[in-house]
Motif scaffolding. Structure first.
Motif: not given
Length: 440
Positions: A281-292
């Motif tokens: 889950a933490a690995q996937v959560a990286t996608q949020i700040p990177v995507g934004i």
């Protein structure tokens, strides 16, 4: 936003300007739609992620080999692409409200049989049905968003909807792992079936499409009665080809990630089940700040007048190159937590192809063919899901150690490097739009 525009102009000579209340309601409504579609994508990707999260107990209980489990992962994509193309071809002619509701209901029907002990054949059939229901989901959700926002406004709502996918995996990681350990892995499928049914009811209450065209040139084309382009012409465009190349490899990252990364964290890196769920889950959560961050940077570039060839095309190509480098470093034998961090960064960058790719395709496509072209290109690129999980399963069956996982990730990294470099030459929506306008 423009539901009453025709009647407003028709009565302009007889009445004073109307209240802005309908306009304000429309602006509020479009964000309700975005929020609903965020949840739609959240459920969509939780459905995808569940297989990897219950991989170890499922393989044990059903006595599945690595090759068999890889086949189950790939089975999801047997009808995924065909369904996307079939639904996409008439997406511009039917109600999106009822079409998206039907897709979500299909997800529910595919999950519920796995809430009880099932055979390998039932498992395969349910994953095939789920893939058929999810194939058109992402492009059609974005198509609905694009009917509410014009081209210069699409970065933020597109990012929000696509982050639903990220949120789905973040929520699914710890929550479904907890449900699996607290009760049984069958309970995770029951949970997802009930949630899918609840979203269907919600969407039937609030769902609606807007009426924005892609751009002023498209409106002019419609007014002049210009002919629809052949899909062969659209699919052979250089920008569309560049998007499909990048999204193909990007989807291989997604498919392999859902099927094998949680198992890699447990069996390859030695983390216990609960910790593996949280790390995933933490690995996937990286996608949020990177995507934004990438979406905001691109939006600011566009507002300054930077052409989307650079603000979108060059940016996502750079992201692919950086992702490829991060995956290749895994092969060097770095410590486990560093590997988790590198995989988080690499996957976060690679998945942005599904944020920027549809926006680039939407710039190129005639408005009347946009929904179909988005669905067709998505269906072509997601055929990577047929290849990735099964290939990784065969590799693991042959090698049988964590090094085999990292070999597979390094191959993915090399492909990302290749499509990233190709994107700098291929992605130019302004040039593509001029070419296609000349053919109409």
């Amino acid at each position: 936003m423009f539901e009453a525009e025709g009647s407003r102009f028709a009565g302009a000579t007889a009445t004073p300007p109307v209240s802005t209340v309908p306009l304000e309601r429309s602006r509020s409504r479009r964000w309700v739609i975005v929020a609903s579609l965020f949840l739609f994508m959240l459920i969509n990707f939780a459905d995808k992620a569940v297989l990897g999260l219950v991989a170890v107990p499922m393989m044990h209980d059903m006595q599945l080999t690595h090759a068999q489990f890889g086949l189950v992962g790939s089975a999801f994509f047997v009808l995924f692409s065909l369904s996307g193309i079939a639904v996409g071809l008439f997406a511009d002619r039917v109600s999106m409200k009822w079409l998206l509701a039907a897709l979500a209901l299909t997800w529910t029907c595919a999950q519920l049989p796995l809430a009880w002990p099932s055979s390998f054949a039932v498992l395969l059939l349910c994953r095939i049905l789920l893939g058929a229901g999810e194939g058109p989901a992402s492009p059609l959700a974005l198509h609905v968003v694009y009917t509410w926002f014009d081209d210069r406004e699409r970065n933020l709502p597109t990012t929000i909807v696509q982050q639903g996918a990220t949120a789905g995996v973040i929520v699914a990681g710890p929550l479904l792992t907890y449900i699996s350990q607290r009760w049984h892995w069958h309970a995770t499928f029951l949970t997802l079936g009930v949630v899918g049914a609840a979203w269907t009811v919600l969407w039937l209450c609030v769902g609606k499409t807007g009426h924005r065209a892609r751009s002023v040139p498209s409106l002019a084309a419609a007014a002049n009665g210009q002919a629809r382009l052949r899909y062969r012409t659209l699919l052979s465009d250089r920008t569309v080809i560049g998007v499909m190349l990048q999204c193909f490899v990007g989807y291989a990252v997604i498919a392999v990630g859902f099927t094998w990364v949680p198992a890699y964290f447990r069996l390859g890196l030695g983390f216990p089940a609960t910790q593996a769920g949280w790390l995933f889950a933490a690995q996937v959560a990286t996608q949020i700040p990177v995507g934004i961050a990438l979406a905001l940077f691109s939006h600011r570039q566009l507002k300054r007048g930077v052409p989307s060839r650079r603000a979108r095309g060059a940016l996502i190509s750079t992201a692919c190159v950086a992702s490829g480098l991060a995956y290749c470093v895994l092969f060097l034998g770095v410590p486990p937590y560093v590997k988790v961090a590198l995989m988080g960064l690499a996957s976060a960058l690679a998945i942005q192809t599904f944020t920027f790719g549809p926006m680039l395709v939407a710039e190129v496509a005639p408005s009347g063919q946009r929904g179909a072209l988005l669905a067709i290109t998505n269906s072509i690129t997601t055929t990577a899901g047929l290849i990735g999980p099964f290939a990784m399963g065969k590799l693991l069956g042959a090698a049988g150690d964590s090094h085999a996982y990292e070999t597979g990730f390094a191959v993915t990294g090399a492909l990302l490097l290749a499509v990233g470099v190709a994107g700098f030459a291929l992605l130019d929506p302004q040039r593509s739009r001029r070419r296609l306008d000349a053919l109409q």
